[in-house]
Write a protein that holds these residues in place. Structure first.
Motif, mmCIF file in Angstrom:
data_model
loop_
_atom_site.group_PDB
_atom_site.id
_atom_site.type_symbol
_atom_site.label_atom_id
_atom_site.label_comp_id
_atom_site.label_asym_id
_atom_site.label_seq_id
_atom_site.Cartn_x
_atom_site.Cartn_y
_atom_site.Cartn_z
ATOM 1 N N HIS A 95 0.830 -1.199 0.000
ATOM 2 C CA HIS A 95 0.000 0.000 0.000
ATOM 3 C C HIS A 95 0.868 1.253 0.000
ATOM 4 N N SER A 96 0.401 2.266 -0.689
ATOM 5 C CA SER A 96 1.056 3.575 -0.681
ATOM 6 C C SER A 96 -0.020 4.632 -0.478
ATOM 7 N N GLU A 97 0.417 5.853 -0.162
ATOM 8 C CA GLU A 97 -0.565 6.906 0.074
ATOM 9 C C GLU A 97 -1.350 7.198 -1.212
ATOM 10 N N PRO A 98 -2.648 7.477 -1.116
ATOM 11 C CA PRO A 98 -3.423 7.719 0.101
ATOM 12 C C PRO A 98 -4.064 6.440 0.694
ATOM 13 N N LEU A 99 -3.944 5.309 -0.016
ATOM 14 C CA LEU A 99 -4.560 4.079 0.481
ATOM 15 C C LEU A 99 -3.927 3.612 1.795
ATOM 16 N N LEU A 100 -2.626 3.864 1.965
ATOM 17 C CA LEU A 100 -1.954 3.435 3.187
ATOM 18 C C LEU A 100 -2.571 4.101 4.404
ATOM 19 N N GLY A 101 -2.809 5.400 4.311
ATOM 20 C CA GLY A 101 -3.418 6.108 5.428
ATOM 21 C C GLY A 101 -4.802 5.576 5.754
ATOM 22 N N ALA A 102 -5.591 5.308 4.718
ATOM 23 C CA ALA A 102 -6.933 4.764 4.924
ATOM 24 C C ALA A 102 -6.864 3.378 5.551
ATOM 25 N N PHE A 103 -5.917 2.559 5.090
ATOM 26 C CA PHE A 103 -5.741 1.212 5.629
ATOM 27 C C PHE A 103 -5.400 1.266 7.116
ATOM 28 N N VAL A 104 -4.512 2.171 7.486
ATOM 29 C CA VAL A 104 -4.121 2.299 8.894
ATOM 30 C C VAL A 104 -5.304 2.773 9.734
ATOM 31 N N LEU A 105 -6.043 3.752 9.234
ATOM 32 C CA LEU A 105 -7.182 4.288 9.976
ATOM 33 C C LEU A 105 -8.205 3.212 10.330
ATOM 34 N N VAL A 106 -8.614 2.440 9.320
ATOM 35 C CA VAL A 106 -9.670 1.445 9.564
ATOM 36 C C VAL A 106 -9.176 0.287 10.413
ATOM 37 N N SER A 107 -7.868 0.113 10.492
ATOM 38 C CA SER A 107 -7.313 -0.987 11.279
ATOM 39 C C SER A 107 -7.209 -0.659 12.759
ATOM 40 N N ILE A 108 -7.050 0.625 13.092
ATOM 41 C CA ILE A 108 -6.720 0.952 14.483
ATOM 42 C C ILE A 108 -7.844 1.621 15.268
ATOM 43 N N PHE A 109 -8.820 2.244 14.599
ATOM 44 C CA PHE A 109 -9.824 3.004 15.337
ATOM 45 C C PHE A 109 -11.146 2.242 15.429
ATOM 46 N N PRO A 110 -11.518 1.795 16.637
ATOM 47 C CA PRO A 110 -12.757 1.037 16.828
ATOM 48 C C PRO A 110 -13.968 1.946 16.963
ATOM 49 N N ASN A 111 -15.133 1.356 16.816
ATOM 50 C CA ASN A 111 -16.387 2.098 16.963
ATOM 51 C C ASN A 111 -16.847 2.025 18.422
ATOM 52 N N THR A 112 -16.179 2.777 19.279
ATOM 53 C CA THR A 112 -16.495 2.746 20.708
ATOM 54 C C THR A 112 -17.712 3.593 21.057
ATOM 55 N N GLY A 113 -18.173 4.426 20.115
ATOM 56 C CA GLY A 113 -19.287 5.319 20.386
ATOM 57 C C GLY A 113 -20.641 4.717 20.097
ATOM 58 N N ASN A 114 -21.121 4.874 18.839
ATOM 59 C CA ASN A 114 -22.490 4.446 18.552
ATOM 60 C C ASN A 114 -22.658 2.929 18.480
ATOM 61 N N TYR A 115 -21.575 2.181 18.612
ATOM 62 C CA TYR A 115 -21.652 0.724 18.719
ATOM 63 C C TYR A 115 -21.213 0.279 20.118
ATOM 64 N N GLY A 116 -20.089 0.814 20.573
ATOM 65 C CA GLY A 116 -19.489 0.351 21.820
ATOM 66 C C GLY A 116 -20.254 0.732 23.071
ATOM 67 N N ILE A 117 -20.771 1.961 23.144
ATOM 68 C CA ILE A 117 -21.493 2.386 24.350
ATOM 69 C C ILE A 117 -22.745 1.540 24.588
ATOM 70 N N PRO A 118 -23.618 1.371 23.580
ATOM 71 C CA PRO A 118 -24.783 0.497 23.825
ATOM 72 C C PRO A 118 -24.384 -0.937 24.140
ATOM 73 N N LEU A 119 -23.361 -1.448 23.443
ATOM 74 C CA LEU A 119 -22.907 -2.819 23.676
ATOM 75 C C LEU A 119 -22.418 -3.004 25.108
ATOM 76 N N ALA A 120 -21.565 -2.099 25.577
ATOM 77 C CA ALA A 120 -21.034 -2.197 26.941
ATOM 78 C C ALA A 120 -22.138 -2.047 27.974
ATOM 79 N N ASP A 121 -23.134 -1.197 27.671
ATOM 80 C CA ASP A 121 -24.256 -1.001 28.580
ATOM 81 C C ASP A 121 -25.070 -2.289 28.709
ATOM 82 N N PHE A 122 -25.365 -2.929 27.579
ATOM 83 C CA PHE A 122 -26.139 -4.172 27.596
ATOM 84 C C PHE A 122 -25.342 -5.315 28.233
ATOM 85 N N ALA A 123 -24.034 -5.360 27.975
ATOM 86 C CA ALA A 123 -23.230 -6.499 28.426
ATOM 87 C C ALA A 123 -22.755 -6.368 29.875
ATOM 88 N N PHE A 124 -22.447 -5.127 30.333
ATOM 89 C CA PHE A 124 -21.847 -4.967 31.659
ATOM 90 C C PHE A 124 -22.532 -3.915 32.530
#
Length: 316
Positions: free
Chosen positions: A89-118
């Motif tokens: 991969h090279s830019e700009p695809l490299l940057g996009a690849f890194v972004l989607v690999s490292i940043f989780p959906n802790t907001g509109n997915y994670g908050i409800p999930l954690a609330d229901f689970a814990f």
């Protein structure tokens, strides 16, 4: 609990509300921008202030959460960068690849999930992690998305100071520090609680609407590799980060692992669209959208399994 019961109690409510948003987006062509604005500037800050101000999380636990999230993000960044370069991969695809690999959906997915689970502990922890992720996303994330585009990503990072979420964290922690949190039965706290509770279903509706606009045309090999990093490697690194930092509260530790193992954050689509400039042969937007969609759908399996492992005590 069995895998089926965990799916029914923790995952299915999240999937069902997001699916309603998906159908709404497909049938009515609903624009999520207005809902996003309401959530970012009203609902989410209210959720943050109320949850953190009334949270039972101790100061050392909050510090442990911060250290674990930062350690995880730094490690994932290095590994995703290395894998991206090794796979050509090279830019700009490299940057996009890194972004989607490292940043989780802790907001509109994670908050409800954690609330229901814990429960309440899950929700308070998820709010804190989401606030931290927001700061990282609008600083490190913008830099990654914009590098190679010829722009000035450092100048764009000042946008983080226009996001109320950051100030909500400061206000909530300051109120706790000086012992000035209003009583839970006061009008202020009840209003904040009402707004905060409204944010959870709205976040899931936004997730569904945004997924309904995803274009599936992309490089399937790149999408597959990025999805594997996000859903398979990320939980392992999250577990390692939690162990390295050390947590006295094991429930909080489990919630942190779960949140960091959630699918790719939808906000990465917005960052790439705003700051990355692709070509006819290299479309970072397609890579990001396809990865968000694939990881979100696949997470019904991976997250259910992880919740079972965490709740059963087989992990942590």
């Amino acid at each position: 609990m069995s895998l089926l019961s965990i799916f029914a109690t923790a995952i299915l409510p999240v999937v069902a509300v997001a699916a309603a948003g998906f159908v709404l987006g497909r049938v009515k062509g609903t624009d999520p921008d207005a809902l996003n604005t309401i959530t970012v500037y009203v609902l989410a800050p209210a959720l943050v202030v109320h949850s953190l101000a009334t949270s039972s999380l101790a100061g050392d636990t909050i510090l442990s959460v911060v250290l674990a999230v930062v350690l995880f993000t730094a490690t994932m960044l290095l590994l995703a960068e290395g894998v991206g370069r090794l796979t050509g991969h090279s830019e700009p695809l490299l940057g996009a690849f890194v972004l989607v690999s490292i940043f989780p959906n802790t907001g509109n997915y994670g908050i409800p999930l954690a609330d229901f689970a814990f429960g309440a502990t899950g929700r308070s922890t998820a709010v804190l992690v989401t606030a931290l992720q927001g700061v990282l996303l609008y600083t490190v994330g913008i830099y990654i998305a914009a590098r190679g585009s010829g722009g000035s990503p450092l100048a764009d990072m000042r946008r983080v100071f226009g996001v109320p979420l950051v100030y909500a964290v400061v206000v909530a922690l300051a109120l706790r520090w000086v012992g000035a949190v209003p009583p839970t039965e006061s009008t202020v706290m009840q209003t904040l609680e009402l707004l905060g509770n409204a944010s959870i279903p709205v976040m899931l509706l936004i997730l569904g609407i945004q997924l309904s606009n995803v274009d599936g045309d992309s490089d399937f090999q790149s999408v597959g590799i990025a999805s594997a990093l996000k859903l398979l490697l990320a939980p392992v690194l999250a577990f390692a980060a939690v162990l390295a930092v050390g947590f006295q509260n094991q429930t909080v530790a489990r919630v942190v692992v779960l949140l960091l193992a959630t699918p790719t954050g939808v906000t990465t689509i917005i960052l790439v669209g705003a700051f990355s400039h692709g070509t006819a042969d290299q479309s970072p937007g397609e890579l990001v959208s396809a990865t968000v969609f694939l990881t979100t759908v696949s997470s019904a399996v991976t997250v259910t399994l992880l919740v079972w492992l965490l709740q059963s005590g087989l992990v942590l």
